[in-house]
Motif scaffolding. Structure first.
Motif, short mmCIF file in Angstrom:
data_model
loop_
_atom_site.label_atom_id
_atom_site.label_comp_id
_atom_site.label_asym_id
_atom_site.label_seq_id
_atom_site.Cartn_x
_atom_site.Cartn_y
_atom_site.Cartn_z
N TYR A 56 -3.81 -1.93 0.03
CA TYR A 56 -3.47 -3.32 0.37
C TYR A 56 -1.97 -3.52 0.27
N TYR A 57 -1.54 -4.63 0.86
CA TYR A 57 -0.14 -5.05 0.72
C TYR A 57 -0.12 -6.42 0.09
N ASP A 58 0.63 -6.55 -1.00
CA ASP A 58 0.76 -7.81 -1.73
C ASP A 58 2.09 -8.46 -1.37
N PRO A 59 2.07 -9.56 -0.59
CA PRO A 59 3.33 -10.19 -0.19
C PRO A 59 4.08 -10.83 -1.35
N ALA A 60 3.35 -11.27 -2.38
CA ALA A 60 4.01 -11.91 -3.52
C ALA A 60 4.93 -10.93 -4.24
N LYS A 61 4.56 -9.66 -4.25
CA LYS A 61 5.36 -8.62 -4.91
C LYS A 61 6.07 -7.72 -3.92
N VAL A 371 -5.68 -10.86 -4.12
CA VAL A 371 -5.80 -12.25 -3.67
C VAL A 371 -4.65 -12.57 -2.73
N ASN A 372 -4.97 -13.03 -1.52
CA ASN A 372 -3.98 -13.35 -0.50
C ASN A 372 -3.14 -12.13 -0.15
#
Length: 395
Positions: A56-61, A371-372
């Motif tokens: 996954y890719y986490d945009p927040a981080k 999440v998101n």
């Protein structure tokens, strides 16, 4: 699991009568998405180590998370590469798809949980459907036999997860997807026992997983000897009696797929019932991208689950093939709305998301995990849904 490729369709869609302008609009949208996906995955390829798969890719981080091939989602990335290659003919993607199959192949012997279907059928099954390479077929047949090692005769079901402090012998609704591995293998050189196991599992799920309104629990826990239900819970949803969105999508897809192979009317009836629950739900937004749980307490501010929408859209397009004209039109229209929404509001920016196609999926919100984020299986089922729409709906 799925497969637009593994069966011939004799039934034409009512929506062959779509207005010319609408067909042109969707054709442009699909072509645009195919080119976009190719560009994105060429970027993603550069970000993934040779011995790993993207998770996954986490945009927040601004962080790309990868996994080993023993993680349940490992088959989706090579499967998506194959789907994009099929759509575009891009040889660079073909080379990458073949390289990832090489590291995925040992999972044909994986017995750690039920997910060998996701691992092998979404990767090698997709590759075989496109190429006809007999080596890929043999991997699928081997994996199907491996999958039967988790079958528990007393339960008449495949045990999804291992015994733990939480569960004795849990069966999750996701497991319906992995029955495609067994059904396909049984019809393509494997033992008839594979189909018997798949249908036993589907029958047990039909009996024990659903509420009267057509919604599904996530987990049913069993006594392995007697098949007695010990408890019903919704592990990845808001509450045990809530309707976790991706779980409903797995149920819709799974029973539609089982009808394809068996033509048993009870499977088709259940697929229609789940579709009604999803599409007529008062908490389904106008853009048809569901909240992560249909009963989330913070709707309309709850996170959406793009992965649930992608699976649902693909499933609806197949279910339309087995439906009357009114249902065909409705299912196809709703799937088209989902695809348009996914192609706009929920699509990554060009060059964004480290190369993933879609954004805003939810993996396991109660565990504060994924999440998101962008998820590999959201991309996979989105590409599959585009291919299905192009194959079955457009002239």
């Amino acid at each position: 699991m799925k497969r637009i490729f593994f069966f011939g369709m004799a039934i034409g869609l009512l929506v062959a009568s779509l207005p010319t302008w609408a067909q042109k609009d969707m054709r442009r949208l699909i072509k645009n998405n195919e080119a976009f996906a190719a560009a994105q995955y060429k970027m993603l390829m550069k970000n993934v180590p040779a011995d790993k798969m993207p998770r996954y890719y986490d945009p927040a981080k601004d962080q790309l998370q990868v996994s080993g091939v023993d993680w349940w989602t490992s088959g989706f990335y090579p499967g998506t590469l194959w789907l994009i290659y099929k759509a575009t003919g891009d040889r660079e993607l073909l080379a990458a798809a073949r390289e990832k199959l090489a590291i995925e192949e040992p999972m044909k012997y994986y017995t750690g949980n039920h997910d060998i279907g996701f691992m092998i059928f979404c990767s090698f099954g997709t590759a075989y459907a496109i190429t006809g390479d007999p080596q890929y077929k043999q991997v699928v047949l081997t994996a199907a036999e491996t999958a039967t090692k988790r079958y528990r005769p007393g339960m008449h079901a495949i045990q999804s997860w291992n015994k733990s402090r939480q569960f004795n012998a849990p069966v999750i609704i996701d497991n319906m997807m992995n029955l495609e591995l067994l059904e396909w293998a049984a019809k393509n050189g494997g033992s008839k026992r594979l189909a018997e196991i798949a249908e036993n599992h589907a029958n047990t799920t039909l009996k024990n997983h659903f509420r009267p309104d057509g919604s599904s629990y996530h987990v049913v826990d069993y006594d392995t000897a007697t098949g007695r239900v010990l408890k019903r819970v919704t592990h990845q949803g808001y509450a045990d009696e809530s309707a976790w969105a991706r779980g409903q999508a797995w149920a819709l897809y799974g029973f539609t797929m089982m009808y394809r192979f068996t033509k048993k009317p009870e499977y088709l009836a259940q697929a229609h019932k789940v579709a009604r629950f999803i599409l007529k739900n008062p908490n389904l937004p106008a853009d048809k991208i569901p909240y992560w749980d249909f009963n989330a307490p913070d709707i309309p501010n709850a996170p959406r689950d793009v992965s649930a929408a992608a699976v649902t859209a693909s499933a609806l397009l197949e279910l339309a093939q087995y439906s009357n004209k009114t249902q065909q039109a409705s299912y196809t229209s709703d799937a088209a709305t989902m695809l348009r929404s996914l192609s706009t509001t929920y699509r990554s920016k060009p060059g964004g998301s480290k190369g993933f196609i879609l954004t805003q999926s939810v993996g396991h919100l109660p565990a504060h995990s994924e999440v998101n984020v962008s998820l590999t299986y959201a991309d996979y089922y989105f590409m599959e849904a585009l291919e299905r729409y192009k194959k079955w709906v457009l002239k």
